[in-house]
Design a protein around this motif. Structure first.
Motif, PDB file in Angstrom:
ATOM      1  N   ILE A  21       0.869  -1.176   0.000  1.00 43.56           N
ATOM      2  CA  ILE A  21       0.000   0.000   0.000  1.00 43.56           C
ATOM      3  C   ILE A  21       0.903   1.222   0.000  1.00 43.56           C
ATOM      4  CG2 ILE A  21      -1.604   1.364   1.402  1.00 43.56           C
ATOM      5  CD1 ILE A  21      -2.765  -1.298   2.426  1.00 43.56           C
ATOM      6  N   VAL A  22       0.616   2.163  -0.887  1.00 40.70           N
ATOM      7  CA  VAL A  22       1.380   3.407  -0.917  1.00 40.70           C
ATOM      8  C   VAL A  22       0.727   4.392   0.042  1.00 40.70           C
ATOM      9  CG1 VAL A  22       2.168   5.342  -2.335  1.00 40.70           C
ATOM     10  CG2 VAL A  22       2.188   3.015  -3.267  1.00 40.70           C
ATOM     11  N   ASN A  23       1.562   4.985   0.866  1.00 40.03           N
ATOM     12  CA  ASN A  23       1.131   5.986   1.831  1.00 40.03           C
ATOM     13  C   ASN A  23       1.512   7.367   1.321  1.00 40.03           C
ATOM     14  OD1 ASN A  23       0.394   7.435   4.100  1.00 40.03           O
ATOM     15  ND2 ASN A  23       2.209   6.849   5.278  1.00 40.03           N
ATOM     16  N   ALA A  25       2.558  10.137   2.480  1.00 40.32           N
ATOM     17  CA  ALA A  25       3.150  10.503   3.766  1.00 40.32           C
ATOM     18  C   ALA A  25       3.564  11.967   3.809  1.00 40.32           C
ATOM     19  CB  ALA A  25       4.379   9.627   4.020  1.00 40.32           C
ATOM     20  N   ASN A  26       3.813  12.447   5.013  1.00 46.05           N
ATOM     21  CA  ASN A  26       4.504  13.723   5.122  1.00 46.05           C
ATOM     22  C   ASN A  26       5.985  13.406   5.343  1.00 46.05           C
ATOM     23  OD1 ASN A  26       5.130  13.670   8.027  1.00 46.05           O
ATOM     24  ND2 ASN A  26       2.933  13.948   8.313  1.00 46.05           N
ATOM     25  N   SER A  27       6.834  14.371   5.186  1.00 45.98           N
ATOM     26  CA  SER A  27       8.276  14.107   5.198  1.00 45.98           C
ATOM     27  C   SER A  27       8.785  13.570   6.536  1.00 45.98           C
ATOM     28  CB  SER A  27       9.061  15.357   4.796  1.00 45.98           C
ATOM     29  OG  SER A  27       8.863  16.379   5.736  1.00 45.98           O
ATOM     30  N   SER A  28       8.063  13.812   7.618  1.00 42.73           N
ATOM     31  CA  SER A  28       8.511  13.326   8.931  1.00 42.73           C
ATOM     32  C   SER A  28       8.435  11.810   9.038  1.00 42.73           C
ATOM     33  CB  SER A  28       7.678  13.953  10.052  1.00 42.73           C
ATOM     34  OG  SER A  28       6.412  13.309  10.166  1.00 42.73           O
ATOM     35  N   LEU A  29       7.580  11.185   8.229  1.00 37.13           N
ATOM     36  CA  LEU A  29       7.307   9.743   8.279  1.00 37.13           C
ATOM     37  C   LEU A  29       6.639   9.305   9.583  1.00 37.13           C
ATOM     38  CD1 LEU A  29      10.568   8.243   6.705  1.00 37.13           C
ATOM     39  CD2 LEU A  29       8.321   8.492   5.609  1.00 37.13           C
ATOM     40  N   LEU A  30       6.209  10.242  10.388  1.00 42.52           N
ATOM     41  CA  LEU A  30       5.714   9.897  11.720  1.00 42.52           C
ATOM     42  C   LEU A  30       4.195   9.969  11.835  1.00 42.52           C
ATOM     43  CD1 LEU A  30       8.488  11.661  13.840  1.00 42.52           C
ATOM     44  CD2 LEU A  30       8.396   9.291  13.014  1.00 42.52           C
ATOM     45  N   GLY A  31       3.502   9.886  10.713  1.00 42.73           N
ATOM     46  CA  GLY A  31       2.045   9.931  10.727  1.00 42.73           C
ATOM     47  C   GLY A  31       1.548  11.350  10.563  1.00 42.73           C
ATOM     48  N   GLY A  32       0.279  11.467  10.326  1.00 42.29           N
ATOM     49  CA  GLY A  32      -0.327  12.779  10.111  1.00 42.29           C
ATOM     50  C   GLY A  32      -1.811  12.613   9.901  1.00 42.29           C
ATOM     51  N   GLY A  33      -2.367  13.419   9.021  1.00 44.25           N
ATOM     52  CA  GLY A  33      -3.790  13.350   8.730  1.00 44.25           C
ATOM     53  C   GLY A  33      -4.056  12.553   7.468  1.00 44.25           C
ATOM     54  N   ALA A  78      -1.472  -6.362   3.974  1.00 49.57           N
ATOM     55  CA  ALA A  78      -0.437  -6.128   2.976  1.00 49.57           C
ATOM     56  C   ALA A  78       0.888  -6.537   3.614  1.00 49.57           C
ATOM     57  CB  ALA A  78      -0.402  -4.653   2.574  1.00 49.57           C
ATOM     58  N   ARG A  79       1.906  -6.683   2.796  1.00 44.55           N
ATOM     59  CA  ARG A  79       3.227  -6.998   3.351  1.00 44.55           C
ATOM     60  C   ARG A  79       4.017  -5.742   3.679  1.00 44.55           C
ATOM     61  NH1 ARG A  79       6.094 -11.261  -0.381  1.00 44.55           N
ATOM     62  NH2 ARG A  79       7.540 -11.229   1.369  1.00 44.55           N
ATOM     63  N   TRP A  80       3.820  -4.704   2.851  1.00 50.51           N
ATOM     64  CA  TRP A  80       4.611  -3.489   2.999  1.00 50.51           C
ATOM     65  C   TRP A  80       3.750  -2.248   2.846  1.00 50.51           C
ATOM     66  CZ3 TRP A  80       6.055  -7.075  -0.931  1.00 50.51           C
ATOM     67  CH2 TRP A  80       7.106  -7.927  -0.584  1.00 50.51           C
ATOM     68  N   VAL A  81       4.239  -1.167   3.435  1.00 51.64           N
ATOM     69  CA  VAL A  81       3.753   0.179   3.130  1.00 51.64           C
ATOM     70  C   VAL A  81       4.904   0.904   2.463  1.00 51.64           C
ATOM     71  CG1 VAL A  81       3.005   2.405   4.065  1.00 51.64           C
ATOM     72  CG2 VAL A  81       2.085   0.280   5.018  1.00 51.64           C
ATOM     73  N   ILE A  82       4.626   1.485   1.318  1.00 44.15           N
ATOM     74  CA  ILE A  82       5.613   2.317   0.616  1.00 44.15           C
ATOM     75  C   ILE A  82       5.208   3.763   0.865  1.00 44.15           C
ATOM     76  CG2 ILE A  82       6.606   2.948  -1.611  1.00 44.15           C
ATOM     77  CD1 ILE A  82       5.978   0.039  -2.524  1.00 44.15           C
ATOM     78  N   HIS A  83       6.045   4.469   1.595  1.00 44.14           N
ATOM     79  CA  HIS A  83       5.776   5.859   1.953  1.00 44.14           C
ATOM     80  C   HIS A  83       6.368   6.764   0.873  1.00 44.14           C
ATOM     81  CE1 HIS A  83       4.880   4.490   6.102  1.00 44.14           C
ATOM     82  NE2 HIS A  83       5.814   3.597   5.819  1.00 44.14           N
ATOM     83  N   THR A  84       5.579   7.697   0.371  1.00 45.51           N
ATOM     84  CA  THR A  84       6.081   8.688  -0.582  1.00 45.51           C
ATOM     85  C   THR A  84       5.550  10.050  -0.175  1.00 45.51           C
ATOM     86  OG1 THR A  84       6.410   9.209  -2.929  1.00 45.51           O
ATOM     87  CG2 THR A  84       4.196   8.450  -2.295  1.00 45.51           C
ATOM     88  N   VAL A  85       6.370  11.069  -0.375  1.00 49.44           N
ATOM     89  CA  VAL A  85       6.007  12.426   0.023  1.00 49.44           C
ATOM     90  C   VAL A  85       5.660  13.213  -1.234  1.00 49.44           C
ATOM     91  CG1 VAL A  85       6.746  14.534   1.178  1.00 49.44           C
ATOM     92  CG2 VAL A  85       7.520  12.302   2.018  1.00 49.44           C
ATOM     93  N   GLY A  86       4.393  13.535  -1.370  1.00 45.59           N
ATOM     94  CA  GLY A  86       3.949  14.319  -2.516  1.00 45.59           C
ATOM     95  C   GLY A  86       4.219  15.796  -2.304  1.00 45.59           C
TER      96      GLY A  86
END
Length: 172
Positions: A21-23, A25-33, A78-86
């Protein structure tokens, strides 16, 4: 087209049964809204723990916009989360290359992991205010034109407006 099957689903990305699943994300990688918060909440503490480890090692200043990195998916199906910062949308500066990079880099990471199914949200189209029709255009064009071993890319759109924009783009 790369031979990848592209599917559009209206629903909750945290409920998808895929390899990754692609997240958005925000650049902190620490969660958000938004999607980011939902993935962290539903996935549980294992995702946050790996994100903290990434911040302590490779990404001390945060994950740069347009890049992608993987963690466990914790309790998600899912096996992984892929975090990307838009990128945040700007009327004064064209940031399309950064949004394109989010999709390309996520596909690259998915290929490195061996993922065959991948679920994307509409990156940057929520709190980062990217216009939905253009977000759909960038997402669909990039996935269609990026060589990948991923067999199915699923765009999981939260509401009617997003689903409609992506469905219209798919018909072009």
């Amino acid at each position: 087209m790369t031979g990848t099957r592209v599917v559009f689903v209206q629903g909750d990305i945290t409920r998808q049964s895929v390899d990754a699943i692609v997240n958005a994300a925000n650049s902190s990688l620490l969660g958000g809204g938004g999607v980011d918060g939902a993935i962290h909440r539903r996935g549980g503490p294992a995702i946050l723990a790996e994100c903290r480890a990434l911040r302590a090692s490779r990404y001390g200043k945060g994950l740069p916009t347009g890049q992608a990195v993987a963690t466990t998916a914790g309790e998600l199906d899912a096996r992984w989360v892929i975090h990307t910062v838009g990128p945040v949308w700007s009327a004064a500066e064209d940031r399309t290359a950064l949004l394109t990079s989010c999709y390309r880099e996520s596909l690259r990471v998915a290929d490195e992991l061996g993922a065959r199914t991948l679920a994307f949200p509409a990156v940057s189209a929520g709190v980062y205010r990217w216009p939905m029709d253009d977000a759909a255009r960038v997402a669909v064009e990039t996935v269609r034109n990026t060589p990948t071993a991923v067999e199915e890319v699923r765009f999981v759109l939260f509401d009617d407006r997003a689903y409609g924009a992506f469905a219209r783009e798919a018909g072009r």
